[in-house]
Design a protein around this motif. Structure first.
Motif, short mmCIF file in Angstrom:
data_model
loop_
_atom_site.label_atom_id
_atom_site.label_comp_id
_atom_site.label_asym_id
_atom_site.label_seq_id
_atom_site.Cartn_x
_atom_site.Cartn_y
_atom_site.Cartn_z
N GLY A 46 0.78 -1.23 0.00
CA GLY A 46 0.00 0.00 0.00
C GLY A 46 0.81 1.28 0.00
N ILE A 47 1.97 1.27 -0.64
CA ILE A 47 2.77 2.49 -0.74
C ILE A 47 2.10 3.42 -1.76
N SER A 48 1.89 4.67 -1.36
CA SER A 48 1.17 5.62 -2.22
C SER A 48 2.00 5.99 -3.45
N ALA A 49 1.32 6.54 -4.46
CA ALA A 49 2.00 6.96 -5.68
C ALA A 49 3.04 8.03 -5.38
N ASP A 50 2.71 8.95 -4.47
CA ASP A 50 3.64 10.01 -4.12
C ASP A 50 4.89 9.45 -3.43
N SER A 51 4.69 8.50 -2.52
CA SER A 51 5.82 7.88 -1.83
C SER A 51 6.67 7.06 -2.80
N GLN A 52 6.02 6.36 -3.73
CA GLN A 52 6.77 5.61 -4.73
C GLN A 52 7.67 6.54 -5.54
N LYS A 53 7.12 7.68 -5.92
CA LYS A 53 7.90 8.65 -6.69
C LYS A 53 9.12 9.12 -5.90
N LYS A 54 8.93 9.38 -4.63
CA LYS A 54 10.04 9.82 -3.78
C LYS A 54 11.08 8.72 -3.61
N ILE A 55 10.63 7.49 -3.45
CA ILE A 55 11.57 6.37 -3.31
C ILE A 55 12.41 6.22 -4.57
N ARG A 56 11.75 6.30 -5.73
CA ARG A 56 12.49 6.19 -6.99
C ARG A 56 13.53 7.31 -7.13
N ALA A 57 13.19 8.48 -6.63
CA ALA A 57 14.09 9.63 -6.75
C ALA A 57 15.20 9.62 -5.71
N SER A 58 15.17 8.66 -4.80
CA SER A 58 16.15 8.63 -3.70
C SER A 58 17.50 8.07 -4.12
N VAL A 59 17.52 7.28 -5.19
CA VAL A 59 18.78 6.64 -5.63
C VAL A 59 18.93 6.71 -7.14
N SER A 60 20.13 6.42 -7.59
CA SER A 60 20.43 6.46 -9.01
C SER A 60 19.82 5.27 -9.75
N LYS A 61 19.15 5.55 -10.87
CA LYS A 61 18.59 4.48 -11.70
C LYS A 61 19.68 3.59 -12.29
N GLU A 62 20.87 4.16 -12.46
CA GLU A 62 21.98 3.40 -13.03
C GLU A 62 22.47 2.31 -12.07
N MET A 63 22.36 2.57 -10.77
CA MET A 63 22.82 1.59 -9.79
C MET A 63 21.70 0.68 -9.30
N VAL A 64 20.51 1.24 -9.10
CA VAL A 64 19.41 0.48 -8.48
C VAL A 64 18.24 0.33 -9.44
N GLU A 65 17.92 -0.91 -9.75
CA GLU A 65 16.77 -1.24 -10.59
C GLU A 65 15.65 -1.73 -9.68
N MET A 66 14.51 -1.06 -9.71
CA MET A 66 13.42 -1.39 -8.78
C MET A 66 12.34 -2.23 -9.44
N HIS A 67 11.88 -3.24 -8.70
CA HIS A 67 10.78 -4.10 -9.13
C HIS A 67 9.71 -4.03 -8.05
N TRP A 68 8.52 -3.56 -8.40
CA TRP A 68 7.44 -3.36 -7.44
C TRP A 68 6.43 -4.50 -7.52
N HIS A 69 6.06 -5.03 -6.36
CA HIS A 69 5.10 -6.14 -6.33
C HIS A 69 4.07 -5.91 -5.23
N LYS A 70 2.82 -5.80 -5.62
CA LYS A 70 1.74 -5.58 -4.66
C LYS A 70 1.53 -6.83 -3.79
N THR A 71 1.01 -6.58 -2.59
CA THR A 71 0.79 -7.66 -1.62
C THR A 71 0.05 -8.84 -2.23
N ASN A 72 -1.00 -8.57 -3.00
CA ASN A 72 -1.83 -9.67 -3.52
C ASN A 72 -1.15 -10.48 -4.61
N THR A 73 0.03 -10.03 -5.06
CA THR A 73 0.78 -10.83 -6.03
C THR A 73 1.91 -11.59 -5.36
#
Length: 296
Positions: A46-73
């Motif tokens: 249940g991480i909000s869209a705004d929080s997701q945006k902030k998390i993505r902006a916290s680190v370099s895309k070149e170093m960290v590749e993020m994979h998001w998975h909702k609880t029900n998956t």
């Protein structure tokens, strides 16, 4: 592991603790110096869209590749989460099924609670020798199954020796193939249902029962608790009141260190918040656990 392998890290968070996740991943990025890139698997409760945006902006895309998975998956449809008496959120159980969202050929991953910061190169933990065990971990503060205040309350009934070592599940290096072969996620859930009256620390209880004497002890600096004063810890774990709260009561300099990393994220202007928010969240966690179990 080879230098070309990505380092797989699994975290689980709800929206309340998204801010902690930002500081954690920033701390990992700051100290990671070897060539591997990081594949970050975020089990999203249940991480909000705004929080997701902030998390993505916290680190370099070149170093960290993020994979998001909702609880029900993450949690299989046939799994019923036990309603234990703790205030731990449903989020904590997601780690038991992290293997479900990873590529079939994944060899290992590091699981980290979000209430942590890392102060050493994560590649050193990634390359830890598990000595053919399913997981590597660090002793918990209670240390043994027979601990009077922690451990496994019904160790006698389960036939577990009181001196059996007891680990903290906030940091685990997991051999994925051994985890899958042993069907460990389902075994832990079944253990919790079978021993519900004795469950004290959510799935950590079940993990220690199922994996008794079957885990590799790692350097304690890789899960150093913020209430203990350790020289040069590799990882600081804020077990008690989190550093985002005014009532934080662990070693003061560890709160300062947390904010050193948080200030390098979009939450850079955050100030510690009142304690009533923390208490309300605990009540929310208990209620959500009951509702989630009922809906299952």
């Amino acid at each position: 592991m080879t230098p070309t392998d990505n380092i797989n890290i699994v975290v689980a968070s709800n929206n309340h603790y998204a801010i902690l996740l930002a500081a954690l991943i920033k701390s990992i990025e700051v100290h990671h110096k070897t060539p591997e890139k990081i594949s970050l698997y975020i089990l999203d409760d249940g991480i909000s869209a705004d929080s997701q945006k902030k998390i993505r902006a916290s680190v370099s895309k070149e170093m960290v590749e993020m994979h998001w998975h909702k609880t029900n998956t993450v949690i299989p449809k046939n799994v019923k989460i036990p309603v234990d008496k703790s205030a731990f959120p449903v989020t904590t159980y997601l780690r038991l099924f992290a293997d479900q969202v990873m590529p079939a050929d994944t060899k290992r991953f590091i699981y980290l609670d979000v209430d942590m910061i890392v102060k050493e190169d994560i590649s050193k933990l990634w390359n830890a020798d598990l000595k053919d065990k399913p997981i590597g971990a660090v002793l918990d503060l209670s240390e043994t199954a027979g601990s009077e205040w922690g451990g496994i309350p019904n160790y006698k009934e389960l036939g577990i020796a009181p001196e059996s070592k007891y680990f903290n599940a906030g940091m685990m290096v997991v051999d994925v193939q051994k985890w899958k072969k042993g069907d460990l996620g389902n075994k832990v859930i079944q253990c919790l249902h079978d021993n519900l009256a004795s469950v004290n620390f959510a799935d950590q209880y079940g993990l220690n029962v199922v994996l008794v004497n079957q885990w590799q002890e790692l350097d304690p600096k890789w899960n150093s608790f913020a209430i203990t004063d350790v020289k040069d810890p590799y990882l600081i774990h804020y077990l008690d009141i989190k550093p985002i709260f005014k009532s934080y009561n662990s070693i003061p300099r560890y709160q300062d260190e947390f904010y050193t990393y948080l200030r390098q994220t979009p939450w850079k202007n955050h100030k510690p918040i009142p304690d009533y928010v923390r208490i309300a969240r605990k009540a929310y966690n208990k209620a959500k656990k009951i509702v989630s179990a009922y809906l299952k």
